[in-house]
Scaffold this motif. Structure first.
Motif, PDB file in Angstrom:
ATOM      1  N   GLY A 129      -2.588   1.482  -0.018  1.00 31.29           N
ATOM      2  CA  GLY A 129      -2.833   1.301   1.406  1.00 31.29           C
ATOM      3  C   GLY A 129      -3.030  -0.136   1.816  1.00 31.29           C
ATOM      4  N   LEU A 175       1.450   5.201   6.975  1.00 28.81           N
ATOM      5  CA  LEU A 175       1.460   4.942   5.536  1.00 28.81           C
ATOM      6  C   LEU A 175       2.319   5.994   4.846  1.00 28.81           C
ATOM      7  N   MET A 178       1.642   7.060  -0.405  1.00 30.67           N
ATOM      8  CA  MET A 178       0.313   6.748  -0.936  1.00 30.67           C
ATOM      9  C   MET A 178      -0.026   7.624  -2.143  1.00 30.67           C
ATOM     10  N   LEU A 181      -5.252   5.069  -3.686  1.00 34.73           N
ATOM     11  CA  LEU A 181      -6.115   4.561  -2.627  1.00 34.73           C
ATOM     12  C   LEU A 181      -7.537   4.402  -3.150  1.00 34.73           C
ATOM     13  N   GLU A 185     -10.682   2.435   1.276  1.00 38.25           N
ATOM     14  CA  GLU A 185      -9.453   2.638   2.033  1.00 38.25           C
ATOM     15  C   GLU A 185      -9.372   4.055   2.581  1.00 38.25           C
ATOM     16  N   LYS A 186      -9.720   5.019   1.761  1.00 39.04           N
ATOM     17  CA  LYS A 186      -9.714   6.411   2.218  1.00 39.04           C
ATOM     18  C   LYS A 186     -10.631   6.578   3.430  1.00 39.04           C
ATOM     19  N   ILE A 189      -9.026   5.026   6.521  1.00 40.24           N
ATOM     20  CA  ILE A 189      -7.941   5.881   7.015  1.00 40.24           C
ATOM     21  C   ILE A 189      -8.509   7.057   7.802  1.00 40.24           C
ATOM     22  N   THR A 196      -0.934   9.271   7.584  1.00 38.65           N
ATOM     23  CA  THR A 196      -0.738   8.951   6.172  1.00 38.65           C
ATOM     24  C   THR A 196       0.010  10.081   5.478  1.00 38.65           C
ATOM     25  N   THR A 198       0.852  11.058   1.729  1.00 37.97           N
ATOM     26  CA  THR A 198       0.719  10.835   0.294  1.00 37.97           C
ATOM     27  C   THR A 198       1.990  11.310  -0.407  1.00 37.97           C
TER      28      THR A 198
END
Length: 303
Positions: A129, A175, A178, A181, A185-186, A189, A196, A198
Motif C-alpha cells: 500500500g 489499490l 494488495m 500490508l 496501513e490497514k 485504509i 482496495t 487484495t
C-alpha cells in the motif's frame, strides 16, 4: 490517451536499502521501451535520467535521520527535482512516463502532476500500500511511504514538497494487488474507506471486474488518472528483478488485460513504472515484462 510521451528516468535507490534499482530506467530502455512506444505510433521524447544532487554511492547509502527515515535528505532533494521535471512535462502537453527507480519517486511524480488537476485520481498497482509513515513503518524505508505522504501523512517537508499540502485525496485512490500490508496501513485504509482490491479479491472477481470497478469509482469525479505500477505487483515468477517480492501476485497476462482496459478507457494521463532492479534480475527479464506491460497500456493488442 495522449500520444506525446515524455520518458523521464528517475534513477533513485534512496527510498530503500538495496542498490541497483537506480539502474532500472536504463534497463527498461535496453529492453526496447522507446522502440515499442514508437511502433505504437507515439511521439517519444526521452528526457534522460534525473539523479538528484546526491550520487548513489554504497558508502553513503542507508543513512537514517532522527525520525528513522532512510536517506531522508537524498529522497527529499531527488523528488523536488523530479517534481519540477514532471510538472514541465505536463505543462508541455505530454504524457509523463516516469521510470524507476524505487517507489519513493512517486512523492515527486505526484507532486508535479497534481498541480495540473483539481481532483487527481491514482491507481496504485502494487503488492504494497505504501501508506506508512515513520511511526507505522517497520523499516524506515521511504519507498513504503509515498502514497501516504501524497495523502498528507508523515514528514511535513515531504508532504509539502513542491507545493504545500496533500497531492491526492484518499477517496480518489484505488489499490490493486494488495497482499503485504502493514497494520498501520490497514488501519489507514479502513479509516479513510480507500477502495482496495487484495489478491484474494482479484482471484475471486477476475481482473476485468476489478478494473471496471476501479474506473467506475474514479472516472466521474477525477479530472486526471495517474497509474503507479510497481513490478512487484506481479508474482515474482514473472518479475524476479525487484527488491521486495511477495508470492501470490498478478500474472503478466492479467496485468496486460488490466492495462488494455485502462487504454480503452482513454483516461490515464501519466504513469510511474517502478522497482525494476537489474542487479536482482535474470537476463533483464523483469524489464522485458515491464515493457510488455507498458505496451498494453499504450494500445498494443493481441489481434
Amino acid at each position: 490517451m495522449n500520444q506525446n510521451a515524455h520518458i523521464i528516468g528517475a534513477a533513485t535507490a534512496f527510498g530503500q536499502p538495496r542498490l541497483g534499482v537506480d539502474l532500472g530506467p536504463d534497463a527498461l530502455r535496453y529492453a526496447g521501451l522507446t522502440k515499442m512506444l514508437k511502433e505504437l505510433g507515439l511521439s517519444v521524447t526521452d528526457k534522460g535520467n534525473i539523479k538528484g544532487n546526491f550520487e548513489v554511492e554504497a558508502e553513503r547509502h542507508n543513512i537514517k535521520n532522527d525520525d528513522n527515515l532512510l536517506n531522508y535528505d537524498a529522497v527529499k532533494d531527488f523528488n523536488t527535482i523530479l517534481a519540477g521535471a514532471v510538472d514541465a512535462s505536463v505543462s508541455n502537453g505530454a504524457f509523463p512516463l516516469i521510470l524507476g527507480g524505487d517507489h519513493s519517486l512517486a512523492i515527486g511524480s505526484l507532486a508535479g502532476i497534481s498541480r495540473h488537476y483539481e481532483n487527481l485520481g491514482v491507481i496504485w498497482y502494487d503488492a504494497h500500500g505504501d501508506l506508512n509513515d515513520s511511526r507505522t513503518s517497520p523499516s524506515g524505508n521511504i519507498h513504503g511511504m509515498p502514497l501516504g505522504i501524497s495523502c498528507g501523512i508523515g514528514d511535513a517537508d515531504l508532504v509539502n514538497l513542491y507545493d504545500a499540502g496533500p497531492k491526492v485525496k484518499p477517496e480518489n485512490i484505488v489499490l490493486i494487488g494488495m497482499r503485504d500490508l502493514d497494520e498501520g496501513e490497514k488501519q489507514y485504509i479502513h479509516d479513510n474507506d480507500i477502495l482496495t482490491f487484495t489478491m484474494t479479491d482479484v482471484k475471486m472477481m477476475g481482473i476485468a471486474e476489478v478494473m471496471k470497478q476501479a474506473l467506475d469509482h474514479l472516472v466521474e469525479k477525477c479530472d486526471g488518472l495517474h497509474l503507479s505500477l510497481d513490478v512487484d505487483g506481479l508474482d515474482p515468477m514473472e518479475t524476479p528483478g525487484t527488491g521486495t517480492p511477495v508470492d501470490g501476485g498478478l500474472s503478466l497476462s492479467e496485468t496486460q488485460l488490466a492495462m488494455s482496459i485502462l487504454n480503452d478507457s482513454d483516461r490515464i494521463t501519466s504513469m510511474d513504472l517502478v522497482e525494476v532492479n537489474p542487479l536482482l534480475d535474470d537476463g533483464n527479464k523483469t524489464a522485458g515484462k515491464a515493457v510488455e506491460i507498458a505496451a498494453s497500456l499504450f494500445g498494443k493488442k493481441q489481434l
